[in-house]
Design a protein around this motif. Structure first.
Motif, PDB file in Angstrom:
ATOM      1  N   VAL A  83     -46.336  10.589 -10.615  1.00 13.70           N
ATOM      2  CA  VAL A  83     -47.794  11.913 -11.286  1.00 13.70           C
ATOM      3  C   VAL A  83     -48.912  12.024 -11.889  1.00 13.70           C
ATOM      4  CG1 VAL A  83     -47.706  14.499 -10.428  1.00 13.70           C
ATOM      5  CG2 VAL A  83     -46.024  13.469  -9.649  1.00 13.70           C
ATOM      6  N   THR A  85     -51.646  12.842 -10.662  1.00 13.55           N
ATOM      7  CA  THR A  85     -52.616  13.603 -10.591  1.00 13.55           C
ATOM      8  C   THR A  85     -53.245  14.787 -12.385  1.00 13.55           C
ATOM      9  OG1 THR A  85     -53.516  15.435  -9.379  1.00 13.55           O
ATOM     10  CG2 THR A  85     -50.845  15.747  -9.580  1.00 13.55           C
ATOM     11  N   ASN A  87     -52.874  18.179 -13.333  1.00 16.59           N
ATOM     12  CA  ASN A  87     -51.665  19.558 -13.783  1.00 16.59           C
ATOM     13  C   ASN A  87     -52.593  20.936 -13.960  1.00 16.59           C
ATOM     14  OD1 ASN A  87     -49.550  21.099 -13.443  1.00 16.59           O
ATOM     15  ND2 ASN A  87     -48.456  19.664 -14.897  1.00 16.59           N
ATOM     16  N   CYS A  95     -48.154  20.923  -8.356  1.00 14.86           N
ATOM     17  CA  CYS A  95     -47.723  19.844  -8.944  1.00 14.86           C
ATOM     18  C   CYS A  95     -46.087  19.789  -7.920  1.00 14.86           C
ATOM     19  CB  CYS A  95     -46.857  18.943  -9.936  1.00 14.86           C
ATOM     20  SG  CYS A  95     -48.933  18.360 -10.770  1.00 14.86           S
ATOM     21  N   GLN A 114     -48.989  12.422 -17.332  1.00 17.83           N
ATOM     22  CA  GLN A 114     -49.450  13.576 -17.508  1.00 17.83           C
ATOM     23  C   GLN A 114     -49.758  15.093 -18.310  1.00 17.83           C
ATOM     24  OE1 GLN A 114     -47.451  16.087 -14.396  1.00 17.83           O
ATOM     25  NE2 GLN A 114     -49.326  15.852 -13.292  1.00 17.83           N
TER      26      GLN A 114
END
Length: 352
Positions: A83, A85, A87, A95, A114
Motif C-alpha cells: 500500500v 497510496t 493515507n 485505506c 506510507q
C-alpha cells in the motif's frame, strides 16, 4: 518456478517506482492499481526518468488494473499487498476499505509503505490475524500525468511494527519480500528491527516541513528565508522528539540539522504542499493529528504543532468543501459559536 504475486495500490511517484523495482528482477508478478489515469497508462505506459533505472518510455508492470476489485478478479489472489497510496482517514474512503476487496485467503501480507504514525493499528483491527508490515521509504519521486521523475535512490526500511512480533512468520516474510524488491545498485531495502523509531524520525521532517509549507503555500527554502528555522522548524522538531520520547522512542537528535539542511538550495515543495495546490486532500491526520493526540494523552506540551494542526484542519475543511464532500447549511449555525464544533459533528457526522 512460482513467483509471488504482489498487488501495488497507489500509482504515484512512490508506488510506480515500487512497481518498477519489484518488476526489475522478474522475481515477482506485479499488478499495479491505477485509478485516475488508467486509460492513459494502459495506452501509453509510463515515461520514467530515474537516477538509478534510467529513462524508460512506455513502461508497464506485468498487469494494470483500474480498481482493487478488478485486480482481484483478473489477477488475484495476492501474496503481498503493498500500500503506497496516500493515507487520508478523514477522506471519503480509508485505506482499510480500499484494500478490502483484495483480502480473500487470510494469508495476504499487508505492507504499509506510507507516511505517518499509528497507521498500522486500524489495519490490524480491520484484518486481525494478518501479518501487517511497516515500511518507510526515502525517495525523491514525483508523478504527473503519466510521467515519473525519480531524483533520489530509493531506500526502504521494512519491519514488523510490533516488538516483539506476535507473528512467528514475520521475519521470514520480511526477508522474502526484500529478496524480490531489492535490486543491488538500483535501490536499498533493509530489515528494520525498530521501524517505529524510523517512522518517528521521518515524522520529524514530514510533520514540520510538510505541514507548514502546505499551510503557507511556500516551498521549503522560501520558508527558511523567512527565519523559520529558528522560530518554527527546530522547536517543532523538538516537540516531535518529545512526543516520541513519551512513548519510549528516542529519536536521533542529529536528524534535526540533517533535515533542516537536506534541501538547501533546492526550493523543494513537499508532497502535502503539492496536494494542497492540486486541491487534493492531505495526509493531515496521520502526519500530524495522530502525534498531537498522543501528545495530549501523554501530557506533552506542543505549542507550535498544535497551532499548525488546528490551522491545517481548516485548510483540509476548505478542500473538502471545494470537493463538495459537504455543504454547510448556515441555518444550523445561528446560535452560540462555542457550540459550532458540536453542531457540525452531530449534524454532519457522516461526513469525513
Amino acid at each position: 518456478m512460482y513467483r509471488p504475486k504482489v498487488l501495488v495500490i497507489g500509482s504515484g511517484g512512490v508506488g510506480t517506482i515500487s512497481a518498477l523495482s519489484l518488476s526489475h528482477n522478474f522475481k515477482s508478478e506485479v499488478t499495479l492499481v491505477v485509478r485516475s489515469d488508467y486509460d492513459l497508462i494502459m495506452e501509453k505506459g509510463y515515461s520514467i526518468v530515474s537516477c538509478t533505472y534510467g529513462e524508460l518510455i512506455g513502461w508497464k508492470p506485468s498487469h494494470l488494473a483500474p480498481s482493487v476489485n478488478d485486480a482481484m478478479e483478473k489477477f488475484g489472489p495476492f501474496d503481498y499487498i503493498l500500500v503506497t497510496t496516500k493515507n487520508v482517514p478523514d477522506g471519503p474512503v480509508t485505506c482499510e476499505e480500499i484494500i478490502a476487496p483484495a483480502i480473500s485467503t487470510g494469508k495476504e501480507v499487508i505492507i504499509l509503505l506510507q507516511n505517518g504514525i499509528d497507521i498500522e493499528k486500524p489495519m490490524l483491527e480491520k484484518f486481525p490475524g494478518h501479518l501487517i508490515l511497516s515500511g518507510v521509504s526515502h525517495i525523491g519521486s514525483t508523478y504527473y500525468h503519466g510521467h515519473v521523475e525519480n531524483k533520489g535512490m530509493e531506500i526502504v526500511f521494512l519491519g514488523d511494527f510490533q516488538k516483539p512480533s506476535s507473528n512467528p512468520e514475520s521475519r521470514l516474510k520480511i526477508e522474502e519480500f526484500i529478496s524480490i524488491y531489492h535490486n543491488p545498485g538500483f535501490n536499498k531495502v533493509q530489515v528494520d528491527e525498530d521501524v517505529q523509531k524510523t517512522r518517528w524520525e521521518k515524522l520529524m521532517y514530514n510533520s514540520v516541513f510538510n505541514t507548514i509549507s502546505a499551510l503557507v503555500d511556500l516551498d521549503v527554502n522560501s520558508i527558511q528565508i523567512n527565519n523559520a528555522n529558528d522560530e518554527l522548524i527546530r522547536p517543532a522538531m523538538q516537540e516531535i522528539m518529545n512526543i516520541a520520547r513519551s512513548v519510549g522512542v528516542e529519536c536521533d537528535p542529529t536528524f534535526v540539522e540533517k533535515f533542516i539542511h537536506i534541501g538547501d538550495g533546492l526550493f523543494y515543495s513537499p508532497s502535502m504542499c503539492v496536494d494542497m495546490r492540486k486541491k487534493q486532500l492531505m495526509e493531515v491526520e496521520v502526519i500530524l493529528g495522530n502525534p498531537i493526540r498522543i501528545a495530549k494523552e501523554q501530557n506533552v506540551y506542543t505549542p507550535i504543532l498544535s497551532v499548525v494542526y488546528s490551522l491545517l484542519k481548516m485548510v483540509q475543511f476548505r478542500l473538502k468543501q471545494d470537493r463538495k464532500m459537504f455543504t454547510i447549511n448556515q441555518d444550523d449555525f445561528r446560535g452560540n459559536s462555542d457550540h459550532y464544533p458540536y453542531i457540525f459533528e452531530n449534524k454532519y457526522k457522516n461526513i469525513k
